[in-house]
Design a protein around this motif. Structure first.
Motif, PDB file in Angstrom:
ATOM      1  N   ALA A 192       0.844  -1.187   0.000  1.00 35.71           N
ATOM      2  CA  ALA A 192       0.000   0.000   0.000  1.00 35.71           C
ATOM      3  C   ALA A 192       0.886   1.247   0.000  1.00 35.71           C
ATOM      4  O   ALA A 192       1.932   1.283   0.639  1.00 35.71           O
ATOM      5  N   VAL A 193       0.475   2.238  -0.744  1.00 35.41           N
ATOM      6  CA  VAL A 193       1.203   3.499  -0.799  1.00 35.41           C
ATOM      7  C   VAL A 193       0.517   4.469   0.151  1.00 35.41           C
ATOM      8  O   VAL A 193      -0.688   4.668   0.080  1.00 35.41           O
ATOM      9  N   GLY A 194       1.301   5.079   1.025  1.00 36.34           N
ATOM     10  CA  GLY A 194       0.752   6.064   1.937  1.00 36.34           C
ATOM     11  C   GLY A 194       0.446   7.359   1.206  1.00 36.34           C
ATOM     12  O   GLY A 194       1.054   7.663   0.176  1.00 36.34           O
ATOM     13  N   THR A 195      -0.487   8.103   1.748  1.00 37.18           N
ATOM     14  CA  THR A 195      -0.842   9.366   1.099  1.00 37.18           C
ATOM     15  C   THR A 195       0.312  10.351   1.159  1.00 37.18           C
ATOM     16  O   THR A 195       0.461  11.168   0.258  1.00 37.18           O
ATOM     17  N   TRP A 196       1.169  10.264   2.168  1.00 34.58           N
ATOM     18  CA  TRP A 196       2.317  11.169   2.251  1.00 34.58           C
ATOM     19  C   TRP A 196       3.253  10.960   1.083  1.00 34.58           C
ATOM     20  O   TRP A 196       3.807  11.911   0.552  1.00 34.58           O
ATOM     21  N   MET A 197       3.431   9.712   0.652  1.00 39.57           N
ATOM     22  CA  MET A 197       4.321   9.440  -0.491  1.00 39.57           C
ATOM     23  C   MET A 197       3.725   9.983  -1.774  1.00 39.57           C
ATOM     24  O   MET A 197       4.435  10.555  -2.606  1.00 39.57           O
ATOM     25  N   MET A 198       2.421   9.831  -1.937  1.00 37.17           N
ATOM     26  CA  MET A 198       1.764  10.359  -3.137  1.00 37.17           C
ATOM     27  C   MET A 198       1.896  11.871  -3.194  1.00 37.17           C
ATOM     28  O   MET A 198       2.192  12.435  -4.247  1.00 37.17           O
ATOM     29  N   TRP A 199       1.691  12.547  -2.068  1.00 42.81           N
ATOM     30  CA  TRP A 199       1.815  14.003  -2.024  1.00 42.81           C
ATOM     31  C   TRP A 199       3.252  14.432  -2.274  1.00 42.81           C
ATOM     32  O   TRP A 199       3.507  15.420  -2.963  1.00 42.81           O
ATOM     33  N   MET A 200       4.204  13.707  -1.714  1.00 38.35           N
ATOM     34  CA  MET A 200       5.607  14.055  -1.877  1.00 38.35           C
ATOM     35  C   MET A 200       6.037  13.936  -3.345  1.00 38.35           C
ATOM     36  O   MET A 200       6.639  14.849  -3.903  1.00 38.35           O
ATOM     37  N   VAL A 201       5.700  12.835  -3.964  1.00 37.68           N
ATOM     38  CA  VAL A 201       6.076  12.620  -5.363  1.00 37.68           C
ATOM     39  C   VAL A 201       5.384  13.639  -6.264  1.00 37.68           C
ATOM     40  O   VAL A 201       6.016  14.214  -7.160  1.00 37.68           O
ATOM     41  N   SER A 202       4.123  13.879  -6.023  1.00 38.61           N
ATOM     42  CA  SER A 202       3.398  14.864  -6.830  1.00 38.61           C
ATOM     43  C   SER A 202       3.978  16.262  -6.656  1.00 38.61           C
ATOM     44  O   SER A 202       4.141  16.997  -7.633  1.00 38.61           O
ATOM     45  N   SER A 203       4.304  16.613  -5.427  1.00 40.72           N
ATOM     46  CA  SER A 203       4.870  17.942  -5.160  1.00 40.72           C
ATOM     47  C   SER A 203       6.218  18.116  -5.839  1.00 40.72           C
ATOM     48  O   SER A 203       6.499  19.168  -6.430  1.00 40.72           O
ATOM     49  N   VAL A 204       7.060  17.104  -5.775  1.00 38.62           N
ATOM     50  CA  VAL A 204       8.379  17.188  -6.417  1.00 38.62           C
ATOM     51  C   VAL A 204       8.226  17.317  -7.924  1.00 38.62           C
ATOM     52  O   VAL A 204       8.899  18.134  -8.562  1.00 38.62           O
ATOM     53  N   ALA A 205       7.330  16.541  -8.505  1.00 35.82           N
ATOM     54  CA  ALA A 205       7.129  16.615  -9.957  1.00 35.82           C
ATOM     55  C   ALA A 205       6.633  17.993 -10.377  1.00 35.82           C
ATOM     56  O   ALA A 205       7.117  18.562 -11.373  1.00 35.82           O
ATOM     57  N   VAL A 206       5.701  18.549  -9.633  1.00 37.45           N
ATOM     58  CA  VAL A 206       5.172  19.878  -9.970  1.00 37.45           C
ATOM     59  C   VAL A 206       6.246  20.945  -9.795  1.00 37.45           C
ATOM     60  O   VAL A 206       6.399  21.832 -10.637  1.00 37.45           O
ATOM     61  N   MET A 207       7.030  20.855  -8.715  1.00 36.24           N
ATOM     62  CA  MET A 207       8.084  21.849  -8.492  1.00 36.24           C
ATOM     63  C   MET A 207       9.161  21.789  -9.570  1.00 36.24           C
ATOM     64  O   MET A 207       9.638  22.818 -10.042  1.00 36.24           O
ATOM     65  N   VAL A 208       9.529  20.581  -9.969  1.00 37.92           N
ATOM     66  CA  VAL A 208      10.550  20.454 -11.014  1.00 37.92           C
ATOM     67  C   VAL A 208      10.022  20.988 -12.339  1.00 37.92           C
ATOM     68  O   VAL A 208      10.730  21.709 -13.049  1.00 37.92           O
ATOM     69  N   ALA A 209       8.783  20.669 -12.673  1.00 36.45           N
ATOM     70  CA  ALA A 209       8.211  21.177 -13.924  1.00 36.45           C
ATOM     71  C   ALA A 209       8.103  22.699 -13.899  1.00 36.45           C
ATOM     72  O   ALA A 209       8.463  23.371 -14.880  1.00 36.45           O
ATOM     73  N   ALA A 210       7.671  23.261 -12.784  1.00 35.96           N
ATOM     74  CA  ALA A 210       7.540  24.717 -12.680  1.00 35.96           C
ATOM     75  C   ALA A 210       8.897  25.404 -12.744  1.00 35.96           C
ATOM     76  O   ALA A 210       9.055  26.428 -13.418  1.00 35.96           O
ATOM     77  N   SER A 211       9.892  24.837 -12.087  1.00 33.97           N
ATOM     78  CA  SER A 211      11.220  25.443 -12.139  1.00 33.97           C
ATOM     79  C   SER A 211      11.821  25.333 -13.527  1.00 33.97           C
ATOM     80  O   SER A 211      12.524  26.238 -13.978  1.00 33.97           O
ATOM     81  N   SER A 212      11.535  24.249 -14.226  1.00 31.58           N
ATOM     82  CA  SER A 212      12.025  24.112 -15.600  1.00 31.58           C
ATOM     83  C   SER A 212      11.432  25.180 -16.502  1.00 31.58           C
ATOM     84  O   SER A 212      12.145  25.816 -17.279  1.00 31.58           O
ATOM     85  N   VAL A 213      10.141  25.390 -16.376  1.00 26.37           N
ATOM     86  CA  VAL A 213       9.480  26.410 -17.199  1.00 26.37           C
ATOM     87  C   VAL A 213      10.022  27.795 -16.857  1.00 26.37           C
ATOM     88  O   VAL A 213      10.340  28.585 -17.758  1.00 26.37           O
ATOM     89  N   CYS A 214      10.167  28.090 -15.578  1.00 22.50           N
ATOM     90  CA  CYS A 214      10.700  29.395 -15.169  1.00 22.50           C
ATOM     91  C   CYS A 214      12.111  29.613 -15.678  1.00 22.50           C
ATOM     92  O   CYS A 214      12.450  30.692 -16.164  1.00 22.50           O
ATOM     93  N   CYS A 215      12.953  28.586 -15.561  1.00 25.10           N
ATOM     94  CA  CYS A 215      14.333  28.729 -16.015  1.00 25.10           C
ATOM     95  C   CYS A 215      14.410  28.921 -17.518  1.00 25.10           C
ATOM     96  O   CYS A 215      15.209  29.720 -18.004  1.00 25.10           O
ATOM     97  N   VAL A 216      13.603  28.206 -18.259  1.00 23.60           N
ATOM     98  CA  VAL A 216      13.625  28.358 -19.720  1.00 23.60           C
ATOM     99  C   VAL A 216      13.108  29.741 -20.111  1.00 23.60           C
ATOM    100  O   VAL A 216      13.690  30.414 -20.963  1.00 23.60           O
ATOM    101  N   VAL A 217      12.047  30.192 -19.465  1.00 21.95           N
ATOM    102  CA  VAL A 217      11.504  31.513 -19.781  1.00 21.95           C
ATOM    103  C   VAL A 217      12.513  32.593 -19.417  1.00 21.95           C
ATOM    104  O   VAL A 217      12.761  33.519 -20.194  1.00 21.95           O
ATOM    105  N   LEU A 218      13.136  32.490 -18.248  1.00 22.75           N
ATOM    106  CA  LEU A 218      14.146  33.471 -17.844  1.00 22.75           C
ATOM    107  C   LEU A 218      15.400  33.378 -18.698  1.00 22.75           C
ATOM    108  O   LEU A 218      16.070  34.370 -18.942  1.00 22.75           O
ATOM    109  N   GLY A 219      15.714  32.153 -19.135  1.00 20.84           N
ATOM    110  CA  GLY A 219      16.900  31.967 -19.958  1.00 20.84           C
ATOM    111  C   GLY A 219      16.739  32.483 -21.366  1.00 20.84           C
ATOM    112  O   GLY A 219      17.718  32.782 -22.057  1.00 20.84           O
ATOM    113  N   MET A 220      15.516  32.614 -21.830  1.00 25.09           N
ATOM    114  CA  MET A 220      15.273  33.089 -23.187  1.00 25.09           C
ATOM    115  C   MET A 220      15.423  34.606 -23.309  1.00 25.09           C
ATOM    116  O   MET A 220      15.506  35.137 -24.384  1.00 25.09           O
ATOM    117  N   ARG A 221      15.449  35.316 -22.201  1.00 25.08           N
ATOM    118  CA  ARG A 221      15.555  36.779 -22.248  1.00 25.08           C
ATOM    119  C   ARG A 221      16.953  37.219 -22.543  1.00 25.08           C
ATOM    120  O   ARG A 221      17.915  36.669 -22.358  1.00 25.08           O
TER     121      ARG A 221
END
Length: 102
Positions: free
Chosen positions: A73-102
């Protein structure tokens, strides 16, 4: 009565691998943007996203091996942790690419 694992371990491995490959593609895009713009922050972001991508693939392999042996069984804390890391990495990637394009 023996347990029939079905395709759950395979689906789990494929899902984690697919996520890791998508994150690795983001890391390559960050690296390309860093090379073309000479921005150190993009190189660091590319390294972090690449490490997280490798971790996603490794976790997927471990998880699918455990599922093949016995249901876990997967605990809800693990699901939240993995989801949060994935969202943060995707958001930071978009921010870095947008900032890097300037």
């Amino acid at each position: 009565m023996s347990r029939d694992p079905g395709l759950q371990p395979e689906r789990t491995r494929l899902a984690w691998t697919r996520t890791g490959v998508a994150m690795a593609a983001n890391a390559l895009l960050l690296l390309k943007a860093g090379i073309s713009g000479q921005h150190a922050v993009l190189f660091v972001s590319a390294a972090i996203v690449g490490i997280v991508a490798a971790a996603f693939v490794a976790v997927g392999d471990c998880r699918s091996l455990r599922l093949a042996a016995a249901p876990v069984a997967v605990g809800t804390w693990m699901m939240w942790m993995v989801s949060s890391v994935a969202v943060m990495v995707a958001a930071s990637s978009v921010c870095c690419v947008v900032l890097g394009m300037r």
